[in-house]
Structure formats: structure tokens, C-alpha cells
Scaffold this active site. Structure first.
Site, PDB file in Angstrom:
ATOM      1  N   LYS A 219     -12.971  29.399  44.015  1.00 37.97           N
ATOM      2  CA  LYS A 219     -12.067  28.270  43.735  1.00 37.97           C
ATOM      3  C   LYS A 219     -12.615  27.008  44.379  1.00 37.97           C
ATOM      4  CE  LYS A 219      -7.163  26.994  44.224  1.00 37.97           C
ATOM      5  NZ  LYS A 219      -5.819  27.525  44.539  1.00 37.97           N
TER       6      LYS A 219
ATOM      7  N   SER B   9      -2.466  27.344  40.635  1.00 34.48           N
ATOM      8  CA  SER B   9      -3.535  26.373  40.594  1.00 34.48           C
ATOM      9  C   SER B   9      -4.932  26.997  40.445  1.00 34.48           C
ATOM     10  CB  SER B   9      -3.508  25.532  41.870  1.00 34.48           C
ATOM     11  OG  SER B   9      -3.785  26.336  43.001  1.00 34.48           O
TER      12      SER B   9
ATOM     13  N   SER C 138      -0.298  30.627  43.405  1.00 31.81           N
ATOM     14  CA  SER C 138      -1.517  30.180  42.713  1.00 31.81           C
ATOM     15  C   SER C 138      -2.574  31.233  42.459  1.00 31.81           C
ATOM     16  CB  SER C 138      -2.169  29.049  43.494  1.00 31.81           C
ATOM     17  OG  SER C 138      -1.585  27.855  43.109  1.00 31.81           O
TER      18      SER C 138
HETATM   19  N1  GLN Z   1       2.432  26.102  41.681  1.00 27.34           N
HETATM   20  C1  GLN Z   1       2.781  25.946  43.060  1.00 27.34           C
HETATM   21  C2  GLN Z   1       2.665  24.505  43.460  1.00 27.34           C
HETATM   22  O1  GLN Z   1       2.434  23.715  42.614  1.00 27.34           O
HETATM   23  C3  GLN Z   1       1.917  26.813  43.915  1.00 27.34           C
HETATM   24  C4  GLN Z   1       0.585  26.243  44.133  1.00 27.34           C
HETATM   25  C5  GLN Z   1      -0.275  27.114  45.010  1.00 27.34           C
HETATM   26  O2  GLN Z   1       0.058  28.252  45.276  1.00 27.34           O
HETATM   27  N2  GLN Z   1      -1.336  26.515  45.488  1.00 27.34           N
HETATM   28  O3  GLN Z   1       2.813  24.161  44.578  1.00 27.34           O
END
Ligand code: GLN
Length: 498
Positions: free
Chosen positions: A78, A167, A191
């Protein structure tokens, strides 16, 4: 079927015994990445360094040196994790600098180049993994669809008009489309689990403290965890074993011994107690997903798992609590991107240092990141701190206690990962609240710091308005009990295929 379609333990064994060539495996991965570039899974492809590492591995094998647990396995990282030989951009303009390219006379974008490897990256390399590139992500890991990436969203290989989740969407696509055999992501509120579910991979959010975050660009430090993606549970288990464990450079990493996750995949499920909370099966859940999860639970019951209803009454406060705590922490963590040390710096036409900060941050950050910095600053400000931040911390404790009580009666909890299958790109992009709802089932476990994993179960049925799409079952266990997750997930995997 190519070498890279094998499971990770088989690849490592084949490379060690000489039946598979690390250079050939890398070339297969690089060829697929370039064939599938429309999926937008990668922000940087590390062709030269991956091939050099593969050749070094072949030389080592020729010298009779024993190779590691991930020998010759192509892995995607990532783009929020630091690698010393590839830029780390967090898919943000603020970590990318446009500079004139003397050779071509054009302007090229250069991502921030970390001078070091994240601990998890160093551990992968030490185990013989081949890092093929930096995977696309929502800007600073904020988002659930990939659409907050400054470089366009990754696309779901099951239907490229749909999201791959976020994400860590690029990591999920890399694995689901067979571009790499595994990937690392980070999970702050879902994410890893949500994109894994939406693309049909196994994704693990380890317990808070299980994996070092040294070298992960911080979003919300009381929640962030690094974890693996893979196509099957055994491969995910091997990856987690390699990256887990105490790291002197991350004081939140635990010194508890790392479990034997691969061996856990072989254990019997009979006698395990599985809790099913009704709060996760109510309004808003896609009927096909509900059916798929309930069928998988029924199959586990037939294998001798004891299934019982449990209650997690504070679940409904999860979203509100998370979006106060995560934004508060983000507003602090992102203060370091000010144009002084990293990436973009925009000199103001008039004014002083503060004007430079302002201009850089205004142009460098995208809309969602700015929204979160503003929200987070607001909930921490004098006069609102007690009403929002302190209250959210109290509710977090209640959510945690819900899980503690339930885990006195059951070993693992089974719930859906996402309320809907992969949605269309563009569908929620103008409605931040609708986007935040995508995380409704993943946030509570993050707030509680417990272990979570998603494993594919039966996909949705094809309909006029959508093709058949992957469904993920989310399994949750008490902190540091990841082994239980692998035991059940391996059983689900087996039963769904049967
Ligand atoms: N979708 C969640 C957010 O927007 C989680 C993001 C994540 O786990 N980095 O914060």
C-alpha cells in the site's frame, strides 16, 4: 495457470526446491500489471528493484543458502508504507512534487522518497518477498472507495465500473486480479476488510499492537494496523506470521508471542462457539449478502460449530464515535505536512511562513482530507472537546465492553463485512455520509482493537442491474486470538468451495 497463481506456501516451497524461478515469477507479475494497467492498481511499479531482488534470490539458492518463508513471492505494498527504493505518496498531491524533467523538457511528478523501509517492508524483504510496486489508495487512507486518490480510483476486476473499496483498494485489486500473490494494506476503520470483501480476497486486520506501524504514514494512531491480503487463508496466514511481532521502533507493538496462523488453518472447527449479533443483520444490509452469510453460518453449524445469538448494543454509535476519534487524530498527524520537510511546497506570492503553510496545504490536500482535518480540529477545540472528543472516548469504552462481554460466551463473532457489494464508482462520491455508512460493520472492531478477518463466501446472484459480485464474511476474535479466525476462515473457504 502460472506460478504466481499458486498459493504463497507452495510458491516459497517451489522456489526453495528449484522448481520455480523467482525471476520468472517477477516477470509474470510485472507482465500482468502492465496488461491490467486500466485497473489502476499501482501508483509505482518497482520493475528494476523487484527483478534485482529476484536475481539475488537465485544467486542465493545457487549458493545453497536457505531461503525465507516468502521466497520469490511477488507482493504489492500500500502506498502509505515507506519503502527505501520507491516513492511513498499516500496518493496525495502534497507528497508529490512537480519538477522539470531536463531530459524530456516536460514536467514530471516525483513522489516523496522515504530514506528507510517500514518494519513490515523490511520483514517481507528479509523473508525473500519481491516487492513489485506501491498500490493505489485513498488519499492518506481516508475513504472507502478509492475515489479520494489524487491519481484516480483503482477499479474492481469483477466489474471495472465499480469500486474495489478503500482505502487499500489497490492492494485488493493487485491480489484479486492476480497481479501479485499477496499485498499489505492498513486498516484504521475497515480499509483492509472492506476492499478484500468487495474484490473477493482474504483480508486481515490484526489486533491493535500485533504488527508494527513503524514506517506506516499515520492516519489515526489509536486505530491504525497493518495487515495482509491474499487469495486464500493459508497464504494470508503466512504473510501475517512474517510481519507480526514486537518492534522496538513502535512502542505500541506487543511482545506477545506470534501465533502459528498456518497451523491454525488446519484445526478442527468442531466445538467452537460462534456468536451472531442481530445488530449487524438489520436495515440497510443487502439481502443477497445476508443470505450468503447466513448460509455460511449454517454450514459451519453442520460442521459442529455451536452458533448462538449475541448482543452488541452500542454498535449503532460506531460511526459517530469513529468519525470523531479518527478525525481528531488525523488533524494532529497531518500537521506535519506543511511544505517544509516533505513533498510539495508552494511559495506564496505575498506573506510569510504561515502563508506558505496555507497555500501548500490548500493545494496539496484533497477535499476529503481537508474535511477531516477541519472536523478533527473542531472536535478537539476548547469548548467542544468535552462535548465531542471526550464523549466519543467514553462511548468507545462502551463498544469495547460489548465485545468483552460477548467474548465471555463465544470464541468468534460472525458478521457481514460490508452492507452492500461493490457499488458503482461515482455513486457515493458527492455524499460523504453515505460513504461513511459503508464502514458500519468494520468500525466497531477497530474501536475495540480486536482481531478481524474477512473471507469470501458465496457471491451475490447476477441481476439485471449488477453482475454476480463477491461477498465477504467478517470474523472477529478477542485481541491476539487471530488463530481462531484462521481456523474458522479456512473452514468457510472449504465449505464454500465444496
Ligand atoms: N473508510 C474508513 C475511513 O474513511 C476507514 C479507512 C481506513 O481504514 N483507513 O476512514
Amino acid at each position: 495457470m502460472s506460478g504466481i497463481d499458486l498459493r504463497i506456501p507452495e510458491i516459497a516451497a517451489g522456489v526453495a526446491s528449484g522448481t520455480l524461478s523467482p525471476v520468472a515469477l517477477t516477470e509474470q507479475s510485472l507482465a500482468r500489471i502492465s496488461e491490467q494497467s486500466a485497473l489502476n492498481a499501482f501508483l509505482t511499479v518497482s520493475r528494476d528493484s523487484a527483478l534485482a531482488a529476484a536475481r539475488a534470490l537465485e544467486a542465493k539458492r545457487a549458493d545453497g543458502v536457505s531461503l525465507g518463508k516468502l521466497a520469490g513471492v511477488p507482493i504489492a505494498i500500500k502506498d502509505a508504507l515507506c519503502t527505501h527504493d520507491a516513492p511513498t505518496t499516500c496518493a496525495s498531491k502534497i507528497l508529490t512534487r512537480a519538477s522539470p524533467d531536463a531530459a524530456s523538457g516536460t514536467t514530471a511528478a516525483h513522489g516523496w522518497q522515504p530514506p528507510f523501509d517500514a518494519t513490515v517492508v523490511a520483514r517481507l524483504r528479509a523473508a525473500g518477498a519481491l516487492l513489485v510496486g506501491q498500490a493505489n489508495v485513498d488519499e492518506f487512507a481516508m475513504g472507502s472507495s478509492g475515489e479520494n486518490s489524487a491519481f484516480g480510483p483503482p477499479r474492481n476486476p469483477h466489474d471495472p465500473t465499480r469500486t474495489a473499496g478503500g482505502s487499500s483498494g489497490g492492494s485488493a485489486v493487485a491480489v484479486a486480479a492476480g497481479l501479485a500473490c499477496g499485498a499489505l494494506g492498513s486498516d484504521t476503520g475497515g480499509s483492509i476488510r472492506q476492499p478484500a470483501a468487495l474484490t473477493g480476497c482474504v483480508g486481515v486486520k490484526p489486533s491493535y499492537g500485533r504488527v508494527s506501524r513503524y514506517g506506516l504514514v499515520a492516519f489515526a494512531s489509536s486505530l491504525d494496523q497493518v495487515g495482509p491480503f491474499a487469495r486464500d487463508t493459508r497464504s494470508a496466514a503466512r504473510l501475517l506470521e512474517v510481519i507480526s511481532g514486537r518492534d522496538e521502533r513502535d512502542s505500541t507493538s506487543s511482545s506477545r508471542p506470534v501465533g502459528n496462523y498456518e497451523a491454525a488453518c488446519e484445526r478442527e472447527v468442531k466445538g467452537l462457539r460462534l456468536g451472531v449479533p442481530e445488530e449487524y443483520f438489520g436495515e440497510g444490509l443487502d439481502p443477497d449478502i445476508k443470505q450468503s452469510i447466513q448460509d455460511a453460518i449454517a454450514r459451519l453449524e453442520r460442521e459442529g460449530v455451536s452458533v448462538r445469538p449475541v448482543a452488541l448494543p452500542h454498535t449503532r454509535y460506531g460511526i459517530a464515535t469513529y468519525y470523531i476519534i479518527a478525525t481528531a487524530e488525523a488533524s494532529s498527524n497531518l500537521a506535519r505536512f506543511d511544505g517544509v520537510r516533505f513533498g510539495l511546497r508552494l511559495e506564496p506570492t505575498r506573506g510569510d511562513l504561515v502563508a506558505m503553510y496555507g497555500r501548500t496545504r490548500d493545494r496539496g490536500f484533497g477535499a476529503e482530507v481537508k474535511r477531516r482535518i477541519l472536523l478533527g480540529t473542531y472536535v478537539l477545540s476548547a469548548g467542544y472537546y468535552d462535548a465531542y472528543y471526550r464523549k466519543a472516548q467514553r462511548v468507545r469504552t462502551l463498544i469495547k465492553r460489548d465485545f468483552e462481554q460477548v467474548f465471555e460466551e463465544v470464541d468468534v463473532i460472525a458478521v457481514p463485512t460490508s452492507p452492500t457489494p461493490a457499488f458503482k464508482l461515482g455513486e457515493k462520491v458527492d455524499d460523504p455520509l453515505a460513504m461513511y455508512l459503508a464502514d458500519v460493520y468494520t468500525l466497531p472492531a477497530s474501536l475495540a482493537g480486536i482481531a478481524g478477518l474477512t473471507v469470501p463466501c458465496a457471491p451475490t446472484k447476477a441481476r439485471a442491474d449488477r453482475p454476480s459480485l463477491p461477498v465477504g464474511m467478517q470474523l472477529l476474535a478477542p485481541a491476539f486470538e487471530e488463530e481462531r479466525l484462521f481456523t474458522l476462515a479456512a473452514a468457510v473457504e472449504h465449505l464454500v468451495r465444496a
